[in-house]
Scaffold this active site. Structure first.
Site, PDB file in Angstrom:
ATOM      1  N   ARG A 123     -40.462  19.330  -6.018  1.00 50.57           N
ATOM      2  CA  ARG A 123     -41.808  19.203  -4.774  1.00 50.57           C
ATOM      3  C   ARG A 123     -42.994  19.792  -5.344  1.00 50.57           C
ATOM      4  NH1 ARG A 123     -38.606  21.090  -0.158  1.00 50.57           N
ATOM      5  NH2 ARG A 123     -38.437  19.251   0.708  1.00 50.57           N
ATOM      6  N   ASN A 247     -64.307   5.172 -13.050  1.00 48.67           N
ATOM      7  CA  ASN A 247     -63.702   4.222 -12.888  1.00 48.67           C
ATOM      8  C   ASN A 247     -64.404   2.927 -13.007  1.00 48.67           C
ATOM      9  OD1 ASN A 247     -61.066   4.657 -12.220  1.00 48.67           O
ATOM     10  ND2 ASN A 247     -61.795   5.470  -9.903  1.00 48.67           N
ATOM     11  N   HIS A 267     -54.853  -0.483 -22.235  1.00 51.65           N
ATOM     12  CA  HIS A 267     -55.724  -0.104 -20.998  1.00 51.65           C
ATOM     13  C   HIS A 267     -57.585   0.142 -21.311  1.00 51.65           C
ATOM     14  CE1 HIS A 267     -57.037   2.238 -17.304  1.00 51.65           C
ATOM     15  NE2 HIS A 267     -57.721   3.206 -18.357  1.00 51.65           N
TER      16      HIS A 267
HETATM   17  P1  NAD Z   1     -50.088   5.068 -24.653  1.00 51.23           P
HETATM   18  O1  NAD Z   1     -50.213   6.563 -23.674  1.00 51.23           O
HETATM   19  O2  NAD Z   1     -49.234   3.552 -24.659  1.00 51.23           O
HETATM   20  O3  NAD Z   1     -50.505   5.531 -26.120  1.00 51.23           O
HETATM   21  C1  NAD Z   1     -50.574   4.670 -27.358  1.00 51.23           C
HETATM   22  C2  NAD Z   1     -49.859   4.313 -28.433  1.00 51.23           C
HETATM   23  O4  NAD Z   1     -49.781   5.043 -29.494  1.00 51.23           O
HETATM   24  C3  NAD Z   1     -48.240   4.500 -27.978  1.00 51.23           C
HETATM   25  O5  NAD Z   1     -47.682   3.544 -28.421  1.00 51.23           O
HETATM   26  C4  NAD Z   1     -48.206   5.955 -28.830  1.00 51.23           C
HETATM   27  O6  NAD Z   1     -46.383   5.974 -28.531  1.00 51.23           O
HETATM   28  C5  NAD Z   1     -48.590   6.031 -29.739  1.00 51.23           C
HETATM   29  N1  NAD Z   1     -49.317   7.207 -29.836  1.00 51.23           N
HETATM   30  C6  NAD Z   1     -49.988   8.489 -29.137  1.00 51.23           C
HETATM   31  N2  NAD Z   1     -50.011   9.833 -29.983  1.00 51.23           N
HETATM   32  C7  NAD Z   1     -49.625   9.059 -31.343  1.00 51.23           C
HETATM   33  C8  NAD Z   1     -50.575   9.770 -32.912  1.00 51.23           C
HETATM   34  N3  NAD Z   1     -50.541  10.911 -32.767  1.00 51.23           N
HETATM   35  N4  NAD Z   1     -49.603   8.724 -33.698  1.00 51.23           N
HETATM   36  C9  NAD Z   1     -49.134   7.875 -33.364  1.00 51.23           C
HETATM   37  N5  NAD Z   1     -49.216   7.105 -32.446  1.00 51.23           N
HETATM   38  C10 NAD Z   1     -49.638   7.820 -31.488  1.00 51.23           C
HETATM   39  O7  NAD Z   1     -51.998   4.536 -24.516  1.00 51.23           O
HETATM   40  P2  NAD Z   1     -52.922   5.912 -24.049  1.00 51.23           P
HETATM   41  O8  NAD Z   1     -54.154   4.359 -24.162  1.00 51.23           O
HETATM   42  O9  NAD Z   1     -53.403   7.111 -24.781  1.00 51.23           O
HETATM   43  O10 NAD Z   1     -53.036   5.699 -22.527  1.00 51.23           O
HETATM   44  C11 NAD Z   1     -53.527   4.213 -21.500  1.00 51.23           C
HETATM   45  C12 NAD Z   1     -52.526   5.136 -20.061  1.00 51.23           C
HETATM   46  O11 NAD Z   1     -53.537   6.076 -19.836  1.00 51.23           O
HETATM   47  C13 NAD Z   1     -52.565   3.737 -19.442  1.00 51.23           C
HETATM   48  O12 NAD Z   1     -51.151   3.992 -18.739  1.00 51.23           O
HETATM   49  C14 NAD Z   1     -53.924   4.777 -18.630  1.00 51.23           C
HETATM   50  O13 NAD Z   1     -53.432   3.640 -16.776  1.00 51.23           O
HETATM   51  C15 NAD Z   1     -53.913   5.888 -18.372  1.00 51.23           C
HETATM   52  N6  NAD Z   1     -54.962   6.293 -18.276  1.00 51.23           N
HETATM   53  C16 NAD Z   1     -54.747   7.632 -16.715  1.00 51.23           C
HETATM   54  C17 NAD Z   1     -55.730   8.300 -16.551  1.00 51.23           C
HETATM   55  C18 NAD Z   1     -55.729   9.503 -15.972  1.00 51.23           C
HETATM   56  O14 NAD Z   1     -56.839  10.103 -14.828  1.00 51.23           O
HETATM   57  N7  NAD Z   1     -54.841   9.823 -15.213  1.00 51.23           N
HETATM   58  C19 NAD Z   1     -56.783   8.116 -17.265  1.00 51.23           C
HETATM   59  C20 NAD Z   1     -57.465   6.656 -18.254  1.00 51.23           C
HETATM   60  C21 NAD Z   1     -56.542   5.848 -18.923  1.00 51.23           C
HETATM   61  N1  GLY Z   2     -59.879   7.545 -15.224  1.00 44.54           N
HETATM   62  C1  GLY Z   2     -59.974   7.812 -13.311  1.00 44.54           C
HETATM   63  C2  GLY Z   2     -60.103   9.230 -12.898  1.00 44.54           C
HETATM   64  O1  GLY Z   2     -59.599  10.163 -13.568  1.00 44.54           O
HETATM   65  O2  GLY Z   2     -60.165   9.444 -11.941  1.00 44.54           O
END
Ligand code: NAD
Ligand code: GLY
Length: 362
Positions: A123, A247, A267
């Site tokens: 939880r 967003n 993304h």
């Molecule tokens: P990701 O986590 O897939 O990372 C991108 C790539 O880079 C992956 O292949 C990863 O293994 C690699 N990588 C990461 N750090 C590295 C480093 N220092 N050196 C070499 N390679 C590295 O993608 P992202 O763009 O970081 O995140 C996208 C995700 O985030 C999506 O799922 C999206 O929905 C989510 N997101 C969430 C929020 C939120 O508020 N929670 C906001 C925006 C996006």
């Molecule tokens: N990435 C949108 C939010 O964190 O609200």
């Protein structure tokens, strides 16, 4: 510019710091101070673990914090309930109790999965974000949105669960591939468009230095982005109002990601194309003029990001994916649109014919 900064996400007794700087992973006390119960589970993936996990283990060892690891497969297509199940199985097998801390070491995918696992394990247990991509350092690690994808919709399973702290070590970006680096710039440009005209102009002036990975310019961009996000989250943690503007482009972008297959469009790339669509719709509504649309396209292009949506996506595919967006109210899709540079609104008051024209790029 001085590279070490601390910001705070102000949420009363759940407030937490965001540390931004170079070389932060080699400061054990920064991390260990936030691991309260003497045990931790590090969650990472097959790409990031070989680069940075040893440093995290060494830090925990230095303070006698007992730790285990889960190494997930790398990719958006693995941001699933199965990944959460894997984490929970390890936590149970290794007998982690409610005092344990999960440590997310990676990009937004690892961060979102780990945060969600932390929100449901017994939880709810503590977790720490160590973001290693541009995107996760400016957006996903801050604000407590956690979750995983469903085949029918992006981020459709999740929870709000704030971390104990965020440690954004800019040095980790040195190993990040260019395509991933650019994907993060989409969310940075977003902050300028929705909230901060001055920052947008600064980005226009500094985009070549940013692309050349000038460390002062990167640090400045991350700092301003995190400050904006921290301020907005502090006002509206659970997105009952202003937080929705974060967003911009995401309703279109999530539809692209889900329809094209998770992982095919990054993304940030989908958000970039989605932001052009949002700006285009705002233009058709005559809320902004064409020059702002052109400036947005130019800046995104200079960041090596896509500015057109996939040519093979139909209106029906968009409408079907967007109809389950979390911002849908009474069957109507709400969009984040612009009334000016730095002025975003959440609205369902748009002309459906203009929306169709935006979707078909006609
Ligand atoms: P990701 O986590 O897939 O990372 C991108 C790539 O880079 C992956 O292949 C990863 O293994 C690699 N990588 C990461 N750090 C590295 C480093 N220092 N050196 C070499 N390679 C590295 O993608 P992202 O763009 O970081 O995140 C996208 C995700 O985030 C999506 O799922 C999206 O929905 C989510 N997101 C969430 C929020 C939120 O508020 N929670 C906001 C925006 C996006
Ligand atoms: N990435 C949108 C939010 O964190 O609200």
């Amino acid at each position: 510019m001085e590279h070490n900064h601390t910001l705070t996400v102000e949420l009363g007794d759940r407030s937490y710091p965001i540390f931004i700087g170079s070389g932060l992973l080699s400061q054990p006390e920064l991390l260990c101070r936030y691991v309260k119960g003497g045990t931790a589970l590090i969650v990472s993936n097959t790409t990031i673990a070989p680069l940075y996990i040893e440093q995290i283990k060494t830090n925990l060892d230095s303070q006698n914090i007992q730790h285990d690891c889960v190494i997930l497969e790398d990719g958006e297509q693995f941001k699933t309930l199965e990944a959460v199940q894997t984490i929970i199985t390890t936590l149970l097998e290794k007998k982690h109790n409610r005092q344990t801390t999960l440590i997310a070491l990676g990009g937004g995918v690892v961060g979102d999965i780990t945060g969600f696992a932390a929100s449901v394990y017994q939880r709810g247990v503590n977790f720490i974000q160590i973001p290693t991509t541009t995107l996760s350092q400016v957006d996903s690690s801050v604000g407590g949105k956690t979750g995983v994808n469903h085949i029918l919709g992006k981020n459709m399973i999740g929870a709000f669960h704030q971390p104990q702290c965020v440690i954004a070590d800019i040095s980790t970006l040195s190993t990040l591939p260019n395509r991933e680096f650019s994907a993060g710039l989409a969310e940075i440009i977003k902050y300028g468009l929705i909230h901060d005209a001055k920052f947008f102009k600064w980005l226009e002036q500094n985009i070549s230095k940013l692309m050349a990975r000038d460390s002062d310019i990167i640090a400045q961009a991350i700092l301003v982005s995190c400050q904006t996000k921290a301020n907005i989250v502090s006002i509206d943690e659970r997105e009952s109002g202003i937080r929705a503007i974060l967003n911009l482009g995401h309703t279109f972008g999530h539809a692209i990601e889900a329809t094209m297959g998770y992982g095919n469009w990054l993304h940030g790339e989908a958000v970039a194309a989605g932001m052009v669509m949002a700006v285009d719709l705002s233009c058709r509504q005559q809320w902004i003029d064409n020059s702002l649309k052109q400036r947005t396209i130019d800046l995104l292009k200079n960041a090596n990001l896509p500015v057109t949506s996939p040519t093979n996506m139909t209106v029906d595919q968009y409408m079907s994916a967007m109809s389950i967006d979390k911002k849908v109210i009474n069957g109507t899709i709400q969009f984040i649109l612009l009334k000016g540079l730095g002025e975003a609104i959440v609205t369902s008051d748009y002309n459906p014919d203009f929306l169709k024209a935006t979707l078909t790029n006609s």
